[in-house]
Design a protein around this motif. Sequence first.
Motif, PDB file in Angstrom:
ATOM      1  N   PHE A 155      -1.070  -5.577  -3.168  1.00  0.00           N
ATOM      2  CA  PHE A 155      -1.269  -6.611  -2.152  1.00  0.00           C
ATOM      3  C   PHE A 155      -2.751  -6.728  -1.814  1.00  0.00           C
ATOM      4  O   PHE A 155      -3.295  -7.836  -1.721  1.00  0.00           O
ATOM      5  N   PHE A 156      -3.414  -5.580  -1.642  1.00  0.00           N
ATOM      6  CA  PHE A 156      -4.852  -5.594  -1.389  1.00  0.00           C
ATOM      7  C   PHE A 156      -5.602  -6.172  -2.597  1.00  0.00           C
ATOM      8  O   PHE A 156      -6.606  -6.871  -2.437  1.00  0.00           O
ATOM      9  N   LEU A 157      -5.113  -5.890  -3.781  1.00  0.00           N
ATOM     10  CA  LEU A 157      -5.760  -6.391  -5.001  1.00  0.00           C
ATOM     11  C   LEU A 157      -5.710  -7.916  -5.059  1.00  0.00           C
ATOM     12  O   LEU A 157      -6.679  -8.557  -5.483  1.00  0.00           O
ATOM     13  N   THR A 158      -4.594  -8.521  -4.641  1.00  0.00           N
ATOM     14  CA  THR A 158      -4.523  -9.980  -4.626  1.00  0.00           C
ATOM     15  C   THR A 158      -5.544 -10.576  -3.651  1.00  0.00           C
ATOM     16  O   THR A 158      -6.142 -11.623  -3.928  1.00  0.00           O
ATOM     17  N   VAL A 205     -10.682  -0.618   3.259  1.00  0.00           N
ATOM     18  CA  VAL A 205      -9.240  -0.492   3.493  1.00  0.00           C
ATOM     19  C   VAL A 205      -8.546   0.057   2.251  1.00  0.00           C
ATOM     20  O   VAL A 205      -7.651   0.915   2.339  1.00  0.00           O
ATOM     21  N   MET A 206      -8.955  -0.409   1.081  1.00  0.00           N
ATOM     22  CA  MET A 206      -8.361   0.061  -0.174  1.00  0.00           C
ATOM     23  C   MET A 206      -8.656   1.540  -0.405  1.00  0.00           C
ATOM     24  O   MET A 206      -7.824   2.276  -0.943  1.00  0.00           O
ATOM     25  N   SER A 207      -9.839   1.987  -0.006  1.00  0.00           N
ATOM     26  CA  SER A 207     -10.163   3.407  -0.150  1.00  0.00           C
ATOM     27  C   SER A 207      -9.318   4.250   0.811  1.00  0.00           C
ATOM     28  O   SER A 207      -8.894   5.358   0.463  1.00  0.00           O
ATOM     29  N   ILE A 265     -11.107  -4.687 -15.037  1.00  0.00           N
ATOM     30  CA  ILE A 265     -10.969  -3.250 -14.758  1.00  0.00           C
ATOM     31  C   ILE A 265      -9.535  -2.921 -14.347  1.00  0.00           C
ATOM     32  O   ILE A 265      -8.931  -1.970 -14.845  1.00  0.00           O
ATOM     33  N   TYR A 266      -8.983  -3.730 -13.443  1.00  0.00           N
ATOM     34  CA  TYR A 266      -7.622  -3.461 -12.975  1.00  0.00           C
ATOM     35  C   TYR A 266      -6.574  -3.736 -14.042  1.00  0.00           C
ATOM     36  O   TYR A 266      -5.488  -3.172 -14.009  1.00  0.00           O
TER      37      TYR A 266
END
Length: 309
Positions: free
Chosen positions: A61-64, A117-119, A289-290
């Motif tokens: 979700f964070f990736l989007t 936030v992702m970290s 990368i992802y």
Amino acid sequence: MQEKNLTEVTEIFFLGFQGSQHLRFFLFGLFIVINFFTICGNLLIITLVSTSKNLHTPMYFFLTQLSISDILLTSDIVPEMLHILLNNGGTITFSSCITQFYFFSSSELFECFLLTVMSYDRYVAICNPLRYTSIITNASCVKLVVICWLLGFSCGFVNTVMILTLTFCGPNTIDHFFCDLVPLLEIACSDTFMVHLEVSLLGIPAVIMPTIIIIASYVKIASVILKIPSITGRQKAFSTCSSHLTVVSIFYCSLFTVYVVPTRGQMSTISKILSLLYTVLTPLINPIIYSLRNSDIKKALQESFHKNI
């Protein structure tokens, strides 16, 4: 007062990348290809996460949201840059320049907050896995993302308002390819001390603190991973955050190189090339990368491909 009105800047002329016609056409074609793959790559991430149930997790979700930010940044910078390349320079209105600066600074600041936030998400997943689902809930993810967007656009608004307090009365030529902070301050004909002070103060909560939080999170993550007895276990744990760590490293290294490391006396060409890192190349690299380093994304892509055959 009459003389000031006569010389007031209403248009900005960008020099862009000066060079031979062949070089400019080559760069034009190169950036069109990069922009195409950037948009397609990020849209692919958004589509896969939206349609694949296996990817309905906080991390994706964070990736989007990261992909949305990258598309916003690319759409804000690249079209005007292509126009400048094609015409060996280009003119836009001052209001358009300020608008471009607002969306550019907002998307960059949002990415600073989102990567933080992702970290934190990876920190909880590695260091406190038993409580992960209770801490990182769907509701908390939405709240965190909304806060990141609000902070990004609010900080971008403050930066833009401070720029508008300056007087621009000439020259109106910028040796750059978009409206960035430093080139705008260089053509201002009023005192820029307050703007520099505001940027420095705002940089503490917007850039410095997120950087410290990210570093602290990964120091703790590394210490936990190193305590895992089996090599397989360590590799599996590290693989869950390696893509994010790579993205963070690329983003912050390019950002700090341009804005923190002193650039006085540096050639304008070098400054523009460094700016390309976070405005053009980073949005392209993120989905790569992802995709390449993430088995879940690869699996979802394969399933989607087989469904459409």
